[in-house]
Design an enzyme around this catalytic site. Structure first.
Site, PDB file in Angstrom:
ATOM      1  N   ASP A  94      15.175 -21.531 -40.420  1.00 50.12           N
ATOM      2  CA  ASP A  94      14.738 -20.258 -40.219  1.00 50.12           C
ATOM      3  C   ASP A  94      15.510 -19.262 -41.250  1.00 50.12           C
ATOM      4  OD1 ASP A  94      13.776 -17.890 -39.399  1.00 50.12           O
ATOM      5  OD2 ASP A  94      13.978 -18.182 -37.453  1.00 50.12           O
TER       6      ASP A  94
ATOM      7  N   ASP B 233       9.219 -15.546 -45.380  1.00 52.73           N
ATOM      8  CA  ASP B 233       9.826 -16.173 -44.159  1.00 52.73           C
ATOM      9  C   ASP B 233       9.432 -17.724 -43.965  1.00 52.73           C
ATOM     10  OD1 ASP B 233      10.936 -16.248 -41.423  1.00 52.73           O
ATOM     11  OD2 ASP B 233       8.622 -15.843 -40.729  1.00 52.73           O
TER      12      ASP B 233
END
Length: 440
Positions: free
Chosen positions: A118, A320
């Site tokens: 992440d 992201d």
């Protein structure tokens, strides 16, 4: 030699070599100790099963993309530096966020965990023995000779969000965090040895999860690749010098064909780059300066303030790894969609999160989509711009608008648009690079 004997020997040779080849073997036997293999969460080598095992891969992607609005709302909430405290309750884990995993080993002796990557999160955390609401695979601290929980008095304790320490005296460093928009967890800040391929980071600080509420917390933990003080980059600065890159395989790729490269060694030399921007209110997010978007030869008319970086409001564009499809604020997406529909024959229909689907027979006429960054253009490969229905009869523009139920000012370039590209994060020099690389 008798032909039957030759056939028998050939068969034995082929069987022996087939058995010897393990496509799920750790790290693909790479000589570089800082190069880890990456797999999609529902790939063949993954221990996780999709929520609907009988679904086609495209339906699985659509189901995952349906969770994007909660992810984008979560990313938007980070901009305001809000710590959301949600009551902890028991519940069964179902993975909805975090689409790519790496093998990591924690403790002494090492315990294997498939941890989600992440880029928009700082900390690392794993479910620990006795956790309420966690999956069946958990880290066992009591079997690790190098494990140690941290007290509130240690400096690291002040660096986690959602800190819960007594006002007087000492105690374990507990913290409560939200994740993914609909979940939360309670953890104890701890440290232990973390092994990535053949690299070992001693006394790596992470959250040892005690309880989980909701369905979005990755079942075997998360490895934060953000820029905050508790991230992998910050804790391993002496090893990796603030540099990493990844190549994300397609959702269709079964095996550990993607890679996470840590450190400056082995990174591509000839790669186009754009400045990485830093938001002091949320320094972990990787902002870039997206200046415009082309559909074919047409530059889409977009007001500059809808793309511009504003650290005060959090507006701008981030890269992201946890969002499935690229999301633009509503006016930006509408402008892209309208220009795309001008250039492609209809009729248009919807499929899940995708509102611009058309007969796949018209795909040859689809214009290229170009993201124009400061000092760099990225022409999306067609497989990153379109997604097809399971029957193959429809092709859809693989982007969508940010959810309209949040005051979102954030554009998110997501992992479907990053597949089969080498994305380089050089935080030391504040640069982000992108190069084509097939890692399926």
């Amino acid at each position: 030699m008798d032909l039957s004997i030759c056939a028998l020997l050939l068969s034995a040779f082929l069987i022996g070599n087939t058995l010897a080849f393990d496509p799920c073997a750790s790290s693909k036997s790479k000589p570089d100790s800082s190069d880890l293999s990456v797999i999609h969460i529902y790939g063949k080598c993954s221990p996780f099963s999709p929520p609907k095992p009988s679904s086609s891969w495209v339906n699985t992607v659509i189901d995952m993309a349906a969770k994007d609005p909660e992810r984008v709302a979560y990313l938007s909430s980070l901009l305001a530096q809000k710590t959301i405290s949600v009551p902890i309750a028991s519940g069964q884990q179902v993975l909805n966020f975090g689409n790519y995993v790496v093998r990591a080993k924690l403790g002494t002796p090492a315990q294997l965990m498939f941890m989600v990557l992440d880029t928009s999160n700082d900390a690392a955390w794993v479910p620990c023995s006795g956790c309420t609401g966690c999956s069946s695979t958990m880290f066992a601290p009591n079997t690790s000779s190098t494990y140690q929980s941290m007290e509130c008095s240690v400096p690291e304790c002040t660096q986690v969000r959602g800190l819960s320490c007594p006002t007087t005296g000492s105690g374990a460093c507990l913290f409560n965090q939200s994740y993914g928009g609909d979940s939360s967890f309670l953890a104890t800040l701890s440290h232990d040895a973390l092994a990535l391929a053949t690299d070992v980071i001693p006394k790596f600080a992470f959250g040892c999860i005690n309880a989980v509420s909701g369905k979005s917390v990755p079942p075997q933990g998360l490895l934060g690749l953000g820029r905050g003080p508790m991230s992998l980059l910050s804790q391993s600065g002496y090893l990796y010098s603030g540099v990493f890159s990844y190549c994300l395989p397609s959702f269709k790729s079964y095996y550990f064909s993607g890679s996470l490269k840590l450190g400056p060694a082995g990174q591509p030399k000839n790669i186009r780059t754009t400045p990485l921007l830093r938001n002091p209110h949320r320094p972990s997010l990787y902002y870039v300066n997206l200046t415009g978007i082309n559909v074919g030869r047409v530059r889409v008319p977009i007001a500059p303030e809808l793309l511009g970086f504003d650290p005060n409001t959090g507006a701008g564009t981030i890269i992201d790894s946890g969002t499935v499809i690229t999301r633009f604020v509503q006016p930006v997406y509408n402008a892209i969609r309208d220009e795309f529909q001008k250039q492609v024959k209809g009729p248009f229909s919807s499929l899940g999160a995708f509102d611009t689907c058309f007969p796949a027979t018209y795909e040859d006429a689809v214009p290229a989509i170009t993201f124009r960054f400061q000092e760099m253009d990225l022409v999306l490969p067609m497989e990153n711009a379109l997604i097809h229905s399971s029957a193959g009869s429809l092709a859809c523009l693989a982007m969508a608008a940010a959810p309209n139920n949040v005051n979102s000012v954030l554009n998110v370039i997501a992992n479907l648009q990053q597949q089969n590209l080498r994305i380089l994060f050089d935080t030391a020099n504040s640069r982000l690079g992108i190069a084509r690389e097939l890692c399926n």
